[in-house]
Scaffold this active site. Structure first.
Site, PDB file in Angstrom:
ATOM      1  N   SER A 293      44.882  36.839  36.869  1.00 12.02           N
ATOM      2  CA  SER A 293      45.634  36.505  38.096  1.00 12.02           C
ATOM      3  C   SER A 293      44.653  35.822  38.944  1.00 12.02           C
ATOM      4  CB  SER A 293      45.821  37.731  39.070  1.00 12.02           C
ATOM      5  OG  SER A 293      46.335  37.295  40.300  1.00 12.02           O
ATOM      6  N   HIS A 307      48.625  29.651  43.161  1.00 14.74           N
ATOM      7  CA  HIS A 307      48.454  30.926  42.689  1.00 14.74           C
ATOM      8  C   HIS A 307      49.197  30.493  41.323  1.00 14.74           C
ATOM      9  CE1 HIS A 307      51.290  34.446  41.570  1.00 14.74           C
ATOM     10  NE2 HIS A 307      50.168  34.962  41.829  1.00 14.74           N
ATOM     11  N   VAL A 481      40.625  48.072  44.585  1.00 20.97           N
ATOM     12  CA  VAL A 481      41.078  47.310  45.863  1.00 20.97           C
ATOM     13  C   VAL A 481      40.420  46.004  46.059  1.00 20.97           C
ATOM     14  CG1 VAL A 481      41.600  47.643  48.446  1.00 20.97           C
ATOM     15  CG2 VAL A 481      41.587  49.614  46.908  1.00 20.97           C
TER      16      VAL A 481
END
Length: 521
Positions: A293, A307, A481
């Protein structure tokens, strides 16, 4: 002593407790010990008034001030009677203006409120208990058959409860046991590919930074942060770049993880995968997932954000980890400009159309429409950007394959889908780097930068509120996170009813496209 103020005909009362009376003692010092209030010592309180008990509970509403009380003989025993308005003034209490006969409101004691005697209370309790005993008696109850059925049902429910508790204990023991992922050939091939793709993309961005860095300035490079999940749950590498000539912030993450999906995550996936229909509600599910990602935020407002994400997911039978029950691919790439350059949009979409067409002519239009739907921000009623390609839950049985002539009769194999994903992944640098080269050094103003920050705010809203990947990552036990929120820009802006975009401006031109996506090819 407590005084109960009857506030309505149904005896809704306000109790003046001893603490309240003590706090108001200076206003009530001259209350007589005979439980009546004399008119002479206190100018703020009414004189006592003798009234027959039959009139005591007759209370009616009045909006006018109470008439003055007639004089009475102080020696005559009377009931406690006070003008309501004067009590309110003395005690600082606001009560409805309910005045009885002759403008006087009465405050009867508790025993005058229709309270049953102790003999009557015991009689009522006895009759009630006797009725209950009669009803539940098997020999007399008219509901004895129903009682028997209920008892039988209760036994069955108890048996079910015991079975469920045993099942829960089995699940708990299984989840405590060491968990090792069986490495399928498909999984291992996908892991090798995303690691090589991460390396090629980070090298491509670093080469661009080195090419355009001012003389004497050391080009920035990606910081590599390798990490491992707790309890041997997998690992990954986060590559982050900040403060570059081209890139303000960017990250390219690779995750190779496994574990057990929490029940709420399984419930979300069940609707999209037939293999998960038989998983028991409330049960976790063993899984293995790998993916790459990236998000790249450029400094210059004229250069777009981009993205990309590709992932592979496997889930396994809880009782047999060598048996996958559902596998699928997902991912895509999309462009988010702050200022619209038509040639950039066409180049980006054409690159991905060419990649899709190598595997089937129907893929690009389907994935382009899917992308427009996925990156829609409902609460803003606009797209996040100008789209690209996107897919999710893609497996050999997905209906999208049948729309291409190549797979009209026989669907693709898992190896075919992996090849399709690789082609799309390899298209990222050819689709994005030429745009960066053209836009990174264009002149811009403070207003352009302000608009960039506002658009980044929309980007943040989508990622935190709507994006499935972000929400899945944050709900997964042991989630990292920092890596999940790597996609967020360094700075963003929210303005209350901003005056941007202005009419007929370049900003408004972009917004028209975001509110109504167009076909670029």
């Amino acid at each position: 002593m407590s005084i109960r103020i009857a506030r309505s005909s149904c005896f809704a009362r306000r109790v003046l407790t001893p603490s309240v009376l003590r706090s108001s003692l200076p206003s009530l010092r001259n209350i007589s010990q005979s439980s009546r209030i004399s008119a002479s010592p206190l100018s703020s309180l009414s004189s006592t008034l003798r009234t027959p008990p039959s009139q005591e509970r007759r209370i009616h509403n009045s909006t006018s001030s109470p008439p003055p009380s007639p004089p009475v003989d102080p020696s005559t025993p009377t009931r406690t009677a006070i003008h309501a308005a004067q009590v309110e003034e003395a005690l600082g209490i606001k009560t409805p203006t309910n005045y009885g006969p002759k403008g006087v409101q009465y405050y009867p004691q508790a025993h005058e409120m229709g309270k049953p005697s102790w003999r009557m209370r015991y009689l009522i309790y006895g009759l009630f208990a006797g009725g209950i005993l009669f009803i539940i008696s098997p020999s007399h109850s008219p509901f004895k058959d129903h009682v028997a059925i209920s008892m039988h049902s209760g036994i069955e429910e108890s048996a079910d409860l015991v079975a469920w508790e045993k099942r829960r204990a089995t699940i708990a023991e299984r989840e405590k046991a060491p968990f090792e992922v069986p490495s399928s050939s498909m999984y291992n091939e996908m892991v090798d590919y995303i690691r090589s793709l991460q390396l090629s993309i980070t090298q491509g961005i670093e080469e661009l930074e080195a090419e355009v860095a001012p003389r004497g300035v050391t080009p920035v490079k990606f910081l590599q942060d390798s990490w491992e999940r707790a309890n041997n749950g997998g690992s990954g590498t986060s590559c982050v770049i900040q403060g570059g000539t081209v890139m303000e912030k960017g990250g390219v993450n690779v995750s190779v993880v496994h574990g057990r999906l929490p029940p709420r995550a399984v419930a979300q996936m069940r609707a999209d995968h037939a293999g998960l229909e038989h998983v028991e509600a409330g049960e976790s599910l063993p899984y293995a997932a790998c993916g790459i990602s990236l998000v790249l935020h450029a400094n210059n407002p004229m250069a777009p954000t981009c993205h990309m994400n590709y992932r592979y997911f496997e889930t396994y039978d809880p009782d047999d980890l060598t048996k996958p029950i559902a596998t699928w691919f997902g991912g895509g790439s999309d462009l988010t400009p702050n200022y619209l350059f038509d040639e950039d949009a066409k180049h980006f979409h054409q690159t991905y159309k060419d990649a899709c067409d190598q595997h089937g002519e129907a893929y690009y239009p389907e994935l382009k429409e899917w992308c427009d739907k996925y990156f829609y921000i409902p609460h803003r009623e606009e797209e996040r950007g100008i789209g690209g390609v996107f897919f999710d839950d893609l497996d050999p049985n997905s209906a999208i394959h049948r729309k291409s002539e190549k797979f009209k009769d026989v669907g693709p194999s898992p190896a075919d889908i992996l090849a399709f994903v690789k082609t799309l992944g390899d298209s990222f640098l050819p689709a994005y780097l030429p745009i960066l080269r053209k836009r990174y050094n264009l002149p811009y103003t403070e207003e352009h930068k302000r608009w960039q920050q506002i658009r980044r705010g929309r980007y943040v809203e989508f990622n935190l509120v709507n994006d499935r990947g972000t929400k899945f990552g944050l709900m997964t036990p042991g989630a990292r996170v920092e890596s999940i929120l790597m996609t967020l820009p360094t700075t963003a802006r929210w303005e209350y009813y901003s005056d941007m975009p202005a009419k007929d401006s370049e900003e408004e031109r972009l917004m028209k496209v975001l509110r109504k996506p167009i076909a670029w090819l």
